[in-house]
Design a protein around this motif. Structure first.
Motif, short mmCIF file in Angstrom:
data_model
loop_
_atom_site.label_atom_id
_atom_site.label_comp_id
_atom_site.label_asym_id
_atom_site.label_seq_id
_atom_site.Cartn_x
_atom_site.Cartn_y
_atom_site.Cartn_z
N SER A 285 0.82 -1.22 0.00
CA SER A 285 0.00 0.00 0.00
C SER A 285 0.85 1.26 0.00
O SER A 285 0.31 2.36 0.13
N LEU A 286 2.16 1.11 -0.15
CA LEU A 286 3.09 2.24 -0.05
C LEU A 286 2.90 2.98 1.27
O LEU A 286 2.99 4.20 1.35
N GLY A 287 2.58 2.21 2.32
CA GLY A 287 2.47 2.77 3.66
C GLY A 287 1.15 3.40 3.99
O GLY A 287 0.97 3.94 5.10
N ALA A 288 0.16 3.34 3.10
CA ALA A 288 -1.09 4.08 3.31
C ALA A 288 -1.93 3.52 4.45
O ALA A 288 -2.75 4.25 5.02
N ASP A 289 -1.77 2.25 4.79
CA ASP A 289 -2.53 1.67 5.91
C ASP A 289 -1.65 1.51 7.15
O ASP A 289 -1.97 0.74 8.05
N HIS A 290 -0.57 2.27 7.22
CA HIS A 290 0.32 2.28 8.38
C HIS A 290 0.18 3.62 9.10
O HIS A 290 -0.11 4.65 8.48
N PHE A 291 0.39 3.60 10.42
CA PHE A 291 0.30 4.86 11.14
C PHE A 291 1.34 4.96 12.24
O PHE A 291 1.85 3.96 12.74
N THR A 292 1.66 6.20 12.59
CA THR A 292 2.58 6.52 13.67
C THR A 292 1.91 7.53 14.60
O THR A 292 0.92 8.19 14.22
N PRO A 307 9.79 9.24 2.38
CA PRO A 307 8.80 10.03 1.63
C PRO A 307 7.38 9.49 1.70
O PRO A 307 6.43 10.26 1.86
N TYR A 308 7.21 8.16 1.62
CA TYR A 308 5.86 7.61 1.65
C TYR A 308 5.26 7.66 3.05
O TYR A 308 4.05 7.69 3.21
N LEU A 309 6.11 7.66 4.08
CA LEU A 309 5.61 7.84 5.44
C LEU A 309 5.02 9.23 5.58
O LEU A 309 3.95 9.42 6.17
N PHE A 310 5.70 10.22 5.05
CA PHE A 310 5.23 11.60 5.12
C PHE A 310 4.00 11.81 4.25
O PHE A 310 3.04 12.46 4.67
N LYS A 311 4.00 11.25 3.06
CA LYS A 311 2.95 11.56 2.08
C LYS A 311 1.75 10.63 2.15
O LYS A 311 0.61 11.06 1.94
N ASN A 312 1.96 9.36 2.44
CA ASN A 312 0.87 8.38 2.40
C ASN A 312 0.35 7.96 3.76
O ASN A 312 -0.85 7.77 3.94
N SER A 313 1.25 7.76 4.72
CA SER A 313 0.86 7.13 5.98
C SER A 313 0.02 8.06 6.84
O SER A 313 0.03 9.28 6.68
N ILE A 314 -0.70 7.45 7.77
CA ILE A 314 -1.51 8.19 8.73
C ILE A 314 -0.59 8.63 9.86
O ILE A 314 -0.05 7.80 10.59
N ARG A 315 -0.40 9.92 10.00
CA ARG A 315 0.47 10.45 11.05
C ARG A 315 -0.42 11.09 12.13
O ARG A 315 -1.09 12.09 11.86
N ALA A 316 -0.44 10.52 13.31
CA ALA A 316 -1.19 11.08 14.42
C ALA A 316 -0.26 12.02 15.17
O ALA A 316 0.68 11.58 15.84
N LEU A 317 -0.52 13.33 15.07
CA LEU A 317 0.42 14.34 15.54
C LEU A 317 -0.24 15.34 16.48
O LEU A 317 -1.36 15.78 16.24
N CYS A 318 0.49 15.71 17.53
CA CYS A 318 0.05 16.85 18.34
C CYS A 318 0.29 18.15 17.57
O CYS A 318 -0.54 19.06 17.62
N ASN A 319 1.40 18.22 16.88
CA ASN A 319 1.75 19.42 16.13
C ASN A 319 1.08 19.37 14.75
O ASN A 319 1.73 19.15 13.74
#
Length: 522
Positions: A285-292, A307-319
């Motif tokens: 999935s190029l990281g699209a169903d992965h999250f941090t 790059p795919y972590l930044f662009k595709n993945s679900i990033r749960a961020l306070c900032n």
């Protein structure tokens, strides 16, 4: 002769017995050949799934070629066939993942009800499958998610489900019925695979007591929650248990002559490379169903290591800053919560509105572009507006929150701040003054119903704005804030609808926003 006739009769009977099975076998063979002809199945990001308003959607063809796709009508405004097919086999599309969010002119981003689904927006991630394949566990999983999307869509027109704990209702929710149904479906179905690779303290560990406590709390609960599955074939999402805060603590290079980002980013890249080489799930999935999950201010920057972590993945961020690449259609805004002793003991509840003598309160260091303006206009200027750089030691910070009607939460160096949650904890109405900020859980919560949203330009007129809010409206906001407080509370163990489950639900919504399907060889 009699023996021959008996034998012939037996043979005829046997032939008539076998004939139906032969016909069925031929039919199945023809049908199977039709299935095989449909040789391409794509990973469609929720054609019926939730997508944030106006943020486009996307398709990726497995090789990473991309092109931007249009944003069309939303699920609750469109007709929808609830009879979802066992497999969704859309025509192959040539659409790109949206570029990272550009700096906007809005003071604060409120996603709103449009997140809960569209009928035509799709993000597609192709998965290579062998030819003549049978339906896989992934296909079945995606089919079930399709039925979930249909159920969420239909929830508006049906009677509300009974819930002994809590039924979301009121103007605090963009769509209480849809949120409730989505939450119940999450409880029934959502499964997360947590990669076991990596050693503490950088992985599977995080702070649970300081301002970045949500990192450690979430990682800890994710390791033990009922939503975790040990079978990756049954997982809807895959959690990368990295702690940005612990990387800063143990890997950060303080030598000014060294690139301090390099060792931390290399750690992120090495970890993704490890799980990508050991398991097929990242690459499919190029990281699209992965999250941090990251609450440290540097979390967004560290995600750029891949790059795919930044662009595709679900990033749960306070900032959650859209000017720094936060994309509300796929990323999750989580609250920053300061837990001095790791719990909420002593920081919940406050007096009634009639026992709050101060109109507004703020105390904090002067950094970033907004706080200096706030102190310039209001520090020691008006006894109703209690604005301090630092409180005297004899005055309790939590006590001041409890004595104030409105509690000001301005940006500092970054948009994240624990003050908005502290306000909700103590029954104070939050006043958010932040640029390019996506408020936590704003795909579900209507922050304008229980908080005051201002821009930096409003600071000189702060008192007039707050006194212009009628007593009746203030009491409404204060009461609504007390009701939504449950969504920001930290519990051990977690309780339904609390902050852990709300973060997980936000990830669940974004997983509903993509569909992963195989692509057979031609």
């Amino acid at each position: 002769m009699g023996s021959w006739r008996n034998s012939r009769t037996s043979s005829t009977k046997l032939l008539w017995l076998i004939l139906p099975f032969m016909v069925v076998a031929v039919f199945i063979g023809v049908k199977r050949s039709n299935w095989i002809d449909r040789s391409k199945v794509q990973v469609v990001a929720a054609a019926e799934g939730p997508v944030a308003s106006g943020l486009g959607s996307a398709v990726v063809d497995g090789g990473g070629a991309v092109a931007e796709g249009p944003s069309e009508g939303y699920l609750f405004n469109r007709s929808f066939d609830s009879s979802y097919p066992p497999l969704a086999m859309e025509e192959e599309m040539d659409v790109e993942l949206p570029d990272i969010a550009k700096e906007d002119d809005l003071n604060m981003t409120l996603i709103g009800p449009d997140f809960f689904a569209t009928t035509n927006q799709t993000r597609v991630f192709s998965v290579d499958r062998e030819k003549n394949r049978k339906y896989t566990s992934l296909d079945k999983l995606e089919a079930r998610l399709g039925r979930v999307r249909a159920a969420i869509k239909e929830s508006e027109s049906r009677n509300r489900s009974h819930d002994p704990d809590y039924v979301p209702n009121g103007p605090m929710y963009w769509n209480g019925a849809s949120f409730h149904r989505s939450y119940l479906e999450m409880e029934k179905q959502f499964k997360v695979f947590v990669y076991e690779e990596g050693e503490p303290p950088i992985f599977h560990n995080g702070p649970c007591k300081n301002i970045y406590s949500m990192e450690g709390n979430f990682i800890y609960h994710m390791e033990t929650t009922k939503f975790r599955t040990r079978n990756p074939e049954k997982a809807h999402t895959f959690f990368l248990p990295m702690s940005a805060t612990m990387m800063v603590r143990f890997i950060f290079e303080r030598d000014p002559n060294i690139n301090h980002w390099l060792p931390m980013k290399q750690t992120v890249k090495d970890y993704v490379d490890l799980v990508g080489s050991k398991y097929p799930f990242w690459n499919r999935s190029l990281g699209a169903d992965h999250f941090t999950v990251a609450c440290h201010d540097w979390g967004p920057e560290l995600s750029k290591a891949v790059p795919y972590l930044f662009k595709n993945s679900i990033r749960a961020l306070c900032n959650a800053n859209t000017s720094e690449g936060f994309n509300p259609s796929k990323d999750v805004s989580i609250p920053e919560i300061l837990l001095p002793d790791g719990t909420t003991r002593g920081i919940l509840n406050g007096p009634s509105p009639r026992n709050r003598p101060f109109l507004a309160f703020f105390a904090g260091g002067v950094h970033g572009p907004i706080r200096p303006i706030l102190l310039e206009h209001w520090q020691d200027k008006d006894p109703d507006i209690q604005v301090h750089k630092y409180l005297p030691k004899s005055i309790s910070y939590m006590g001041m929150l409890r004595q104030s009607k409105y509690c000001i939460s301005p940006s500092g160096y970054e948009v994240a701040s624990p003050r908005m949650v502290e306000a909700l904890y103590t029954g104070c109405v939050p006043v958010l003054i932040k640029d390019h900020y996506v408020a936590p859980f704003s795909d579900v919560l209507n922050w304008k119903s229980f908080a005051v949203i201002l821009s930096a330009e409003d600071i000189p007129n702060l008192k007039n704005i707050l006194t212009g809010i009628s007593t009746r409206q203030y009491l409404r906001m204060q009461r609504r804030g007390k009701q939504v407080r449950r969504h920001f509370e930290v519990n051990y163990p977690p309780k339904r609808y609390d902050v852990f489950h709300m973060i997980l639900h936000s990830v669940w919504l974004r997983r509903l926003n993509i569909r992963i399907q195989g692509v057979a060889d031609s």
